[in-house]
Write a protein that holds these residues in place. Structure first.
Motif, mmCIF file in Angstrom:
data_model
loop_
_atom_site.group_PDB
_atom_site.id
_atom_site.type_symbol
_atom_site.label_atom_id
_atom_site.label_comp_id
_atom_site.label_asym_id
_atom_site.label_seq_id
_atom_site.Cartn_x
_atom_site.Cartn_y
_atom_site.Cartn_z
ATOM 1 N N GLY A 97 1.095 -1.221 0.257
ATOM 2 C CA GLY A 97 0.111 0.027 -0.002
ATOM 3 C C GLY A 97 0.939 1.454 0.274
ATOM 4 O O GLY A 97 0.240 1.956 0.299
ATOM 5 N N LEU A 98 2.392 1.569 -0.125
ATOM 6 C CA LEU A 98 3.109 2.709 -0.582
ATOM 7 C C LEU A 98 2.774 3.087 -1.872
ATOM 8 O O LEU A 98 3.144 1.883 -2.749
ATOM 9 N N SER A 99 3.543 4.202 -1.940
ATOM 10 C CA SER A 99 4.232 4.130 -3.299
ATOM 11 C C SER A 99 5.158 4.654 -3.362
ATOM 12 O O SER A 99 6.021 5.863 -3.411
ATOM 13 N N PHE A 100 5.696 4.058 -4.879
ATOM 14 C CA PHE A 100 7.202 4.165 -4.435
ATOM 15 C C PHE A 100 7.416 3.907 -5.754
ATOM 16 O O PHE A 100 7.212 2.650 -6.524
ATOM 17 N N VAL A 101 7.850 4.552 -6.697
ATOM 18 C CA VAL A 101 8.945 4.497 -8.270
ATOM 19 C C VAL A 101 10.807 4.578 -7.716
ATOM 20 O O VAL A 101 10.908 5.537 -7.114
ATOM 21 N N GLU A 102 11.494 3.525 -8.635
ATOM 22 C CA GLU A 102 12.676 3.680 -8.656
ATOM 23 C C GLU A 102 13.192 4.367 -9.670
ATOM 24 O O GLU A 102 12.209 5.436 -10.718
ATOM 25 N N LEU A 103 14.402 5.299 -9.319
ATOM 26 C CA LEU A 103 14.374 6.741 -9.810
ATOM 27 C C LEU A 103 15.848 6.349 -9.929
ATOM 28 O O LEU A 103 17.061 5.475 -9.641
ATOM 29 N N ASP A 104 16.950 7.048 -10.557
ATOM 30 C CA ASP A 104 18.549 6.700 -10.682
ATOM 31 C C ASP A 104 19.199 7.654 -10.318
ATOM 32 O O ASP A 104 20.614 7.398 -10.698
#
Length: 368
Positions: A234-241
């Motif tokens: 239920g977490l909003s997570f996006v991988e970045l560089d």
């Protein structure tokens, strides 16, 4: 959806698409090309734009050229997306390229048609005066007079076969948009070839909240392993560089944190919105997710309302004690139960900051 999925959907609703099929290796690509007839186009299937400029679209005139092109494209990375599938299609004779899309206008909360007589690879660079929009009243829906007006603005005569077909295409695209609960349906380019109108590309995004009633639609998952784990939690997570791990409690404050990191010369490693009310266990799992990105430092930005500062502090201290945090942690902690939270952090050897800018500036210095 991948392009080939979107085109299958278009075809089901009666829109014309190029002859072709999805393949997953060079030999299948050559076989598909021979069935279609030459010349053909080989297109990478990734959930990303800019494929042509990245070398993800190639043309071929014989089976050997198809195999070479397929080998070149398979496995390449396009904006971080690895190519595992190809679409082999007939090469179209193009008289004109148009742009046509329907999405949601966030200001009016209604569908909006976006159209241009200048479609193709560089649509992002088309001057604003050559792109027009038409808001659609959801109760009225798409009417033929609306579609006719769009055709006229595209510079196509209505009393021609192409004009009449273009009206049908616009009305059909709206039906697709409505029937499949789409957030976006886009055709770029929409090709005029002789007296045919062909959807040479497709981009379709379905509203996640409507997937329960769209069980028969094909779908493509675009999350990394860590992003899938976060979604399940239920977490909003996006991988970045970047190399600075980020956690904050709310989408707006998280975006503000990312922007401030960039302002001070740093690069965020992720977007993680732990949300309001995330408890001790959820916060601990969020920190573990950040650590999976191997950051040089971590910045935590908490403005506690529903989120209690002492819960965040306990979770951070627990992770440090049980799992270990091998990089520096900088935290801005203010709001509900902040004094109790800061006392817990002080005992764990972690200093809390009052202001976001001070915490982020320190995190960037540590990362560098």
């Amino acid at each position: 959806m991948f392009e080939y999925m979107g085109k299958e959907l278009f075809s089901r609703f009666g829109l014309r698409v190029p002859k072709g099929g999805m393949v997953s290796n060079p030999d299948q690509a050559a076989q598909q090309a021979e069935e279609i007839g030459f010349p053909v186009v080989i297109k990478s299937q990734v959930l990303s734009g800019k494929r042509g400029k990245a070398g993800g679209i190639k043309f071929a005139d014989n089976p050997e050229q198809v195999r070479i092109a397929a080998r070149d494209i398979m496995g390449m990375s396009i904006q971080g997306h690895f190519v595992e599938k190809l679409l082999v299609e007939e090469k179209l004779n193009i008289d004109k390229e148009l742009y046509l899309a329907i999405t949601i206008d966030l200001a009016t909360k209604t569908p909006v048609i976006i159209a241009s007589a200048h479609g193709g690879m560089d649509i992002e660079e088309v001057a604003e005066e050559f792109i027009f929009t038409e808001i659609i009243d959801v109760e009225l829906g798409m009417q033929s007079f609306i579609a006719s007006d769009i055709v006229r603005r595209l510079g196509v005569r209505l009393n021609t076969p192409i004009g009449k077909e273009l009206v049908r295409v616009i009305m059909t695209l709206y039906k697709i948009f409505k029937d499949v609960d789409a957030e976006l349906v886009e055709i770029n380019p929409l090709v005029i070839s002789g007296e045919k109108i062909i959807a040479a590309d497709s981009k379709v995004t379905i509203d996640d909240a409507a997937l329960y009633r769209q069980k028969n639609l094909p779908r493509a998952e675009n999350r990394t392993a860590a992003e899938k784990t976060a979604h399940d939690l239920g977490l909003s997570f996006v991988e970045l560089d970047g190399d600075i791990g980020v956690m904050a409690n709310g989408a707006g404050i998280t975006m503000g944190t990312l922007d401030t990191i960039s302002y001070y010369g740093g690069k965020p490693a992720n977007f993680l919105d732990a949300g309001g009310g995330t408890g001790e266990e959820g916060t601990a799992k969020a920190i573990e997710l950040i650590l999976s990105r191997n950051p040089k430092t971590i910045v935590i930005n908490i403005f506690g309302g529903i989120t209690r500062c002492d819960d965040v502090a306990r979770a951070l201290a627990k992770v440090k004690e049980t799992v270990g945090i091998p990089v520096p942690v900088v935290i801005r902690l203010v709001g509900t139960n902040q004094e109790a939270g800061r006392a817990i952090l002080k005992e764990a050897g972690i200093e809390a900051y009052d202001f976001m800018q001070d915490a982020i500036k320190k995190a960037v210095e540590l990362a560098q």
